[in-house]
Design a protein around this motif. Structure first.
Motif, PDB file in Angstrom:
ATOM      1  N   ALA A 105     -51.552  40.698  88.062  1.00  0.00           N
ATOM      2  CA  ALA A 105     -50.721  41.768  87.494  1.00  0.00           C
ATOM      3  C   ALA A 105     -51.484  43.085  87.302  1.00  0.00           C
ATOM      4  O   ALA A 105     -50.865  44.132  87.123  1.00  0.00           O
ATOM      5  CB  ALA A 105     -50.148  41.310  86.156  1.00  0.00           C
ATOM      6  N   ARG A 106     -52.815  43.046  87.340  1.00  0.00           N
ATOM      7  CA  ARG A 106     -53.578  44.286  87.172  1.00  0.00           C
ATOM      8  C   ARG A 106     -53.471  45.156  88.400  1.00  0.00           C
ATOM      9  O   ARG A 106     -53.615  44.668  89.508  1.00  0.00           O
ATOM     10  CB  ARG A 106     -55.062  43.963  86.913  1.00  0.00           C
ATOM     11  N   TRP A 107     -53.198  46.388  88.247  1.00  0.00           N
ATOM     12  CA  TRP A 107     -53.265  47.335  89.367  1.00  0.00           C
ATOM     13  C   TRP A 107     -53.531  48.718  88.791  1.00  0.00           C
ATOM     14  O   TRP A 107     -53.575  48.891  87.567  1.00  0.00           O
ATOM     15  CB  TRP A 107     -51.992  47.295  90.216  1.00  0.00           C
ATOM     16  N   SER A 108     -53.733  49.691  89.659  1.00  0.00           N
ATOM     17  CA  SER A 108     -54.155  51.026  89.224  1.00  0.00           C
ATOM     18  C   SER A 108     -53.043  52.047  89.442  1.00  0.00           C
ATOM     19  O   SER A 108     -52.961  52.664  90.512  1.00  0.00           O
ATOM     20  CB  SER A 108     -55.394  51.461  90.024  1.00  0.00           C
ATOM     21  N   PRO A 109     -52.171  52.224  88.460  1.00  0.00           N
ATOM     22  CA  PRO A 109     -51.090  53.199  88.628  1.00  0.00           C
ATOM     23  C   PRO A 109     -51.583  54.631  88.420  1.00  0.00           C
ATOM     24  O   PRO A 109     -52.660  54.859  87.848  1.00  0.00           O
ATOM     25  CB  PRO A 109     -50.112  52.813  87.512  1.00  0.00           C
ATOM     26  N   ALA A 122     -57.404  66.488  92.006  1.00  0.00           N
ATOM     27  CA  ALA A 122     -56.495  65.436  92.476  1.00  0.00           C
ATOM     28  C   ALA A 122     -56.307  64.352  91.414  1.00  0.00           C
ATOM     29  O   ALA A 122     -55.241  63.737  91.337  1.00  0.00           O
ATOM     30  CB  ALA A 122     -57.028  64.819  93.761  1.00  0.00           C
ATOM     31  N   ASN A 123     -57.308  64.101  90.604  1.00  0.00           N
ATOM     32  CA  ASN A 123     -57.157  63.129  89.517  1.00  0.00           C
ATOM     33  C   ASN A 123     -56.511  63.761  88.287  1.00  0.00           C
ATOM     34  O   ASN A 123     -55.700  63.130  87.614  1.00  0.00           O
ATOM     35  CB  ASN A 123     -58.504  62.512  89.145  1.00  0.00           C
ATOM     36  N   GLN A 124     -56.878  65.021  88.016  1.00  0.00           N
ATOM     37  CA  GLN A 124     -56.244  65.719  86.873  1.00  0.00           C
ATOM     38  C   GLN A 124     -54.727  65.713  86.993  1.00  0.00           C
ATOM     39  O   GLN A 124     -54.013  65.563  86.002  1.00  0.00           O
ATOM     40  CB  GLN A 124     -56.705  67.175  86.820  1.00  0.00           C
ATOM     41  N   ALA A 125     -54.254  65.858  88.240  1.00  0.00           N
ATOM     42  CA  ALA A 125     -52.819  66.027  88.482  1.00  0.00           C
ATOM     43  C   ALA A 125     -51.999  64.887  87.888  1.00  0.00           C
ATOM     44  O   ALA A 125     -50.879  65.091  87.442  1.00  0.00           O
ATOM     45  CB  ALA A 125     -52.559  66.131  89.990  1.00  0.00           C
ATOM     46  N   TRP A 126     -52.550  63.678  87.889  1.00  0.00           N
ATOM     47  CA  TRP A 126     -51.794  62.544  87.322  1.00  0.00           C
ATOM     48  C   TRP A 126     -52.397  62.038  86.011  1.00  0.00           C
ATOM     49  O   TRP A 126     -51.659  61.606  85.118  1.00  0.00           O
ATOM     50  CB  TRP A 126     -51.668  61.409  88.347  1.00  0.00           C
ATOM     51  N   ALA A 127     -53.735  62.126  85.893  1.00  0.00           N
ATOM     52  CA  ALA A 127     -54.383  61.548  84.698  1.00  0.00           C
ATOM     53  C   ALA A 127     -54.047  62.323  83.426  1.00  0.00           C
ATOM     54  O   ALA A 127     -54.166  61.788  82.319  1.00  0.00           O
ATOM     55  CB  ALA A 127     -55.893  61.480  84.907  1.00  0.00           C
ATOM     56  N   VAL A 165     -61.993  45.794  80.487  1.00  0.00           N
ATOM     57  CA  VAL A 165     -61.012  46.813  80.059  1.00  0.00           C
ATOM     58  C   VAL A 165     -59.717  46.641  80.852  1.00  0.00           C
ATOM     59  O   VAL A 165     -58.612  46.617  80.288  1.00  0.00           O
ATOM     60  CB  VAL A 165     -61.573  48.240  80.265  1.00  0.00           C
ATOM     61  N   PHE A 166     -59.848  46.523  82.166  1.00  0.00           N
ATOM     62  CA  PHE A 166     -58.667  46.414  83.031  1.00  0.00           C
ATOM     63  C   PHE A 166     -57.823  45.197  82.634  1.00  0.00           C
ATOM     64  O   PHE A 166     -56.609  45.283  82.488  1.00  0.00           O
ATOM     65  CB  PHE A 166     -59.085  46.261  84.496  1.00  0.00           C
ATOM     66  N   LEU A 167     -58.486  44.057  82.475  1.00  0.00           N
ATOM     67  CA  LEU A 167     -57.724  42.828  82.236  1.00  0.00           C
ATOM     68  C   LEU A 167     -57.140  42.793  80.826  1.00  0.00           C
ATOM     69  O   LEU A 167     -56.009  42.363  80.630  1.00  0.00           O
ATOM     70  CB  LEU A 167     -58.600  41.606  82.516  1.00  0.00           C
ATOM     71  N   ALA A 171     -54.760  50.576  83.295  1.00  0.00           N
ATOM     72  CA  ALA A 171     -55.949  51.434  83.348  1.00  0.00           C
ATOM     73  C   ALA A 171     -56.237  51.768  84.800  1.00  0.00           C
ATOM     74  O   ALA A 171     -55.964  50.955  85.696  1.00  0.00           O
ATOM     75  CB  ALA A 171     -57.135  50.724  82.706  1.00  0.00           C
ATOM     76  N   HIS A 172     -56.776  52.960  85.024  1.00  0.00           N
ATOM     77  CA  HIS A 172     -57.074  53.404  86.394  1.00  0.00           C
ATOM     78  C   HIS A 172     -58.465  54.033  86.395  1.00  0.00           C
ATOM     79  O   HIS A 172     -58.689  55.044  85.718  1.00  0.00           O
ATOM     80  CB  HIS A 172     -56.010  54.411  86.833  1.00  0.00           C
ATOM     81  N   GLY A 173     -59.394  53.412  87.112  1.00  0.00           N
ATOM     82  CA  GLY A 173     -60.761  53.930  87.225  1.00  0.00           C
ATOM     83  C   GLY A 173     -60.815  55.143  88.130  1.00  0.00           C
ATOM     84  O   GLY A 173     -60.027  55.258  89.066  1.00  0.00           O
ATOM     85  N   MET A 174     -61.771  56.036  87.852  1.00  0.00           N
ATOM     86  CA  MET A 174     -61.919  57.244  88.677  1.00  0.00           C
ATOM     87  C   MET A 174     -63.397  57.574  88.909  1.00  0.00           C
ATOM     88  O   MET A 174     -64.145  57.766  87.948  1.00  0.00           O
ATOM     89  CB  MET A 174     -61.279  58.451  87.965  1.00  0.00           C
ATOM     90  N   ALA A 175     -63.753  57.645  90.202  1.00  0.00           N
ATOM     91  CA  ALA A 175     -65.069  58.173  90.557  1.00  0.00           C
ATOM     92  C   ALA A 175     -64.989  59.695  90.661  1.00  0.00           C
ATOM     93  O   ALA A 175     -66.017  60.378  90.597  1.00  0.00           O
ATOM     94  CB  ALA A 175     -65.516  57.583  91.892  1.00  0.00           C
ATOM     95  N   GLY A 176     -63.787  60.197  90.828  1.00  0.00           N
ATOM     96  CA  GLY A 176     -63.587  61.622  91.080  1.00  0.00           C
ATOM     97  C   GLY A 176     -63.684  62.476  89.824  1.00  0.00           C
ATOM     98  O   GLY A 176     -62.659  62.850  89.243  1.00  0.00           O
ATOM     99  N   PHE A 177     -64.903  62.723  89.417  1.00  0.00           N
ATOM    100  CA  PHE A 177     -65.137  63.693  88.338  1.00  0.00           C
ATOM    101  C   PHE A 177     -66.532  64.271  88.522  1.00  0.00           C
ATOM    102  O   PHE A 177     -67.352  63.733  89.261  1.00  0.00           O
ATOM    103  CB  PHE A 177     -64.953  63.064  86.954  1.00  0.00           C
ATOM    104  N   LYS A 204     -47.651  48.295  98.968  1.00  0.00           N
ATOM    105  CA  LYS A 204     -48.291  46.988  98.792  1.00  0.00           C
ATOM    106  C   LYS A 204     -49.796  47.173  98.647  1.00  0.00           C
ATOM    107  O   LYS A 204     -50.393  47.992  99.338  1.00  0.00           O
ATOM    108  CB  LYS A 204     -47.977  46.151 100.039  1.00  0.00           C
ATOM    109  N   ARG A 205     -50.399  46.415  97.780  1.00  0.00           N
ATOM    110  CA  ARG A 205     -51.857  46.475  97.595  1.00  0.00           C
ATOM    111  C   ARG A 205     -52.549  45.688  98.702  1.00  0.00           C
ATOM    112  O   ARG A 205     -52.081  44.619  99.095  1.00  0.00           O
ATOM    113  CB  ARG A 205     -52.220  45.938  96.220  1.00  0.00           C
ATOM    114  N   GLN A 206     -53.639  46.232  99.219  1.00  0.00           N
ATOM    115  CA  GLN A 206     -54.322  45.644 100.370  1.00  0.00           C
ATOM    116  C   GLN A 206     -55.692  45.110  99.964  1.00  0.00           C
ATOM    117  O   GLN A 206     -56.366  45.720  99.134  1.00  0.00           O
ATOM    118  CB  GLN A 206     -54.541  46.712 101.463  1.00  0.00           C
ATOM    119  N   ARG A 207     -56.093  44.030 100.565  1.00  0.00           N
ATOM    120  CA  ARG A 207     -57.444  43.522 100.389  1.00  0.00           C
ATOM    121  C   ARG A 207     -57.992  42.993 101.703  1.00  0.00           C
ATOM    122  O   ARG A 207     -57.235  42.555 102.578  1.00  0.00           O
ATOM    123  CB  ARG A 207     -57.481  42.379  99.361  1.00  0.00           C
ATOM    124  N   LYS A 208     -59.322  43.019 101.857  1.00  0.00           N
ATOM    125  CA  LYS A 208     -59.973  42.384 103.005  1.00  0.00           C
ATOM    126  C   LYS A 208     -59.741  40.885 102.912  1.00  0.00           C
ATOM    127  O   LYS A 208     -59.624  40.336 101.811  1.00  0.00           O
ATOM    128  CB  LYS A 208     -61.483  42.643 102.959  1.00  0.00           C
TER     129      LYS A 208
END
Ligand SMILES: Cc1cc2nc3c(=O)[nH]c(=O)nc-3n(C[C@H](O)[C@H](O)[C@H](O)COP(=O)(O)O)c2cc1C
Length: 217
Positions: free
Chosen positions: A31-35, A90-95, A131-133, A142-148, A191-195
């Motif tokens: 159920a965890r995902w990054s909205p 790009a992250n500010q726009a939604w965060a 934190v996520f779980l 919760a949504h992690g961001m490297a973009g800062f 849909k969420r993708q994984r290897k």
């Protein structure tokens, strides 16, 4: 009631976001995902503290607990703006819609020896996974961001040299995708993708497949 049934019962995201796992993977993980679409609804002090306490109980090399969280709530406008302004546009726009922003830092050395801790960011990532779980368990996202701008974050937040910057995190309740700027809406329902497992799991030699672990059974 077991946690297994509760999480999918409260799952409020688009159906495609529920991870297509093998049977038996815990519902919290599915159920965890990054909205990106966050509602303006605030997080209670109690829930925020619970999430941070879950992070506190992550495993770490030598029990160093190298993770640190810098937390800003929207109710403290100055603190919130300070963190928000560090994010890439790009992250500010939604965060900006989320009620809580955080930035993580990771202590590079063991205390008290001062020797380098090569697992510091590894373990800080484990704290973030908690934190996520825990957020998912509480009906939050919760949504992690490297973009800062990590360099500016170090300066503005007075983070000492002995700490490496980890991820930024947006935390809050989910809102419908149509509350987002248009360019983010498709990502919110895709849909969420994984290897596949066989690209990720080897036997005792690099790239050597383990047939019992990669079959689709
Ligand atoms: C450390 C880290 C940094 C990330 N940086 C960003 C980011 O800057 N902007 C963004 O929109 N998503 C970011 N993400 C979210 C990932 O893109 C997302 O986790 C990945 O696509 C998998 O999707 P899922 O979390 O919904 O399973 C980041 C995630 C992590 C864990």
């Amino acid at each position: 009631m077991s946690m297994q049934s509760t999480v999918t019962e409260i799952f409020d995201g688009p159906p495609a976001k529920l991870a297509d796992t093998l049977p038996g993977v815990h519902e919290l993980i599915r159920a965890r995902w990054s909205p990106r679409s966050f509602s303006s609804r605030d997080i209670s002090d109690r829930d925020l503290k619970t999430i941070l306490d879950a992070a506190r109980w992550a495993a770490s090399s030598n029990n160093e607990q190298p993770w640190r969280f810098l937390v800003a709530r929207k109710s403290d406008a100055a603190a919130f703006e300070k963190l928000l302004n560090l994010l890439v546009p790009a992250n500010q726009a939604w965060a900006k819609a989320a009620p809580v922003l955080m930035i993580m830092a990771s202590k590079r050395t063991f205390s008290p020896s001062g020797s380098p801790n090569r697992f510091a960011m590894h373990d800080t990532g484990q704290a973030l996974a908690h934190v996520f779980l825990q957020a998912t368990a509480l009906g939050l996202h919760a949504h992690g961001m490297a973009g800062f701008d990590a360099e500016r974050a170090r300066k503005d937040l007075h983070i000492p040299d002995d700490y490496e910057l980890g991820a930024a995190v947006a935390l809050g309740y989910l809102a419908p995708p149509d509350q987002l700027p248009e360019r983010y809406r498709d990502g919110e329902i895709s849909k969420r993708q994984r290897k596949p497992l066989n690209e990720l799991v080897f036997g005792a030699d690099w790239n050597q497949p383990v047939s019992s672990l990669i079959s689709s059974e």
